[in-house]
Design an enzyme around this catalytic site. Sequence first.
Site, PDB file in Angstrom:
ATOM      1  N   TYR A  32      -3.312   6.054   9.428  1.00 14.26           N
ATOM      2  CA  TYR A  32      -2.678   3.843   8.455  1.00 14.26           C
ATOM      3  C   TYR A  32      -1.342   3.855   9.693  1.00 14.26           C
ATOM      4  CZ  TYR A  32      -1.381   0.046   5.406  1.00 14.26           C
ATOM      5  OH  TYR A  32      -1.032  -1.557   4.626  1.00 14.26           O
ATOM      6  N   TYR A  46       0.906  -1.639  -0.394  1.00 13.31           N
ATOM      7  CA  TYR A  46       0.408   0.400   0.303  1.00 13.31           C
ATOM      8  C   TYR A  46       0.801   1.186  -0.004  1.00 13.31           C
ATOM      9  CZ  TYR A  46      -3.125   3.592   1.396  1.00 13.31           C
ATOM     10  OH  TYR A  46      -4.439   4.256   1.429  1.00 13.31           O
TER      11      TYR A  46
END
Length: 286
Positions: A182, A172
Amino acid sequence: KGKRAFIAGIADDNGYGWAIAKSLAAAGAEILVGTWVPALNIFETSLRRGKFDESRKLPNGSLMKITKVYPLDAVFDNLEDVPEDVKLNKRYAGSTKWTVQEVAECVKEDFGSIDILVHSLANGPEVAKPLLETSRKGYLAAISASSYSYISLLKHFIPIMNPGGAAISLTYIASERIIPGYGGGMSSAKAALESDTRVLAYEAGRSKKIRVNTISAGPLGSRAAKAIGFIEKMIEYSYKNAPVQKELLADEVGNAAAFLVSPLASAVTGSVVYVDNGLNAMGLAS
Ligand code: NAD
């Protein structure tokens, strides 16, 4: 001769692993699956009861066949690594041979060899915490489950992989750009995964002509992503700002993975391939 794939990280029909399995099955591969031990029961029950039959449909109308499901916990390499409390845990005690080394041994015993290895798993217990509030334990757990697990799988499966085989994982963009939210060291884990992809490509390429790549995928509302908490926002942001303004389908990542592990990509290795409607190329939200 048909190829055989082992896909680690499928526990329902919503994630990238499932979509990759379908694309590989549609291309004629035999599908073996590694499912996280605590999720094994419900996955197998749902499979057996036909809960996934609609999403098992392949383009030619047939249903994807999963030849075998193996219990797997990719944070343990062998039995010596498993602490007592896990051994005694109710959700683990019902299964055996789920460490990476044992699963590779079982696959060897059952099928002899594989051609394709897919790593579609990640876990970061403190993913909801900012990096500055992440504990050492949480950080190392994220790296163990999300990065070292790829090294471990390759280490144990390369000996039973046919030359010319290929491995793929999912990463990602939080590895290289700031994606607030995140957390828990998951951004660090993805950075490690991408760097390791290059070194592993070198080592597996030289030793067995095996290719190693990773796909940097755009946002998908999978079970794991929903646990992070801001996935709907990311999907909306991507839709609004990517060069190609459309929903990103798991199948599109599945198809890119099928390409990357196929002979069509025979000269592609050590790469991070973006499958994100092009969002990574934007320099400014628009
Ligand atoms: P998912 O929930 O379908 O897949 C994650 C899987 O990992 C689950 O099946 C879970 O059971 C398994 N797992 C967790 N810990 C494990 C362990 N110790 N051993 C074995 N299995 C374990 O969700 P997903 O989003 O499809 O995730 C697949 C991959 O895609 C992950 O690497 C994730 O980081 C990556 N990815 C996801 C997105 C997204 O937006 N969903 C974007 C980019 C990359």
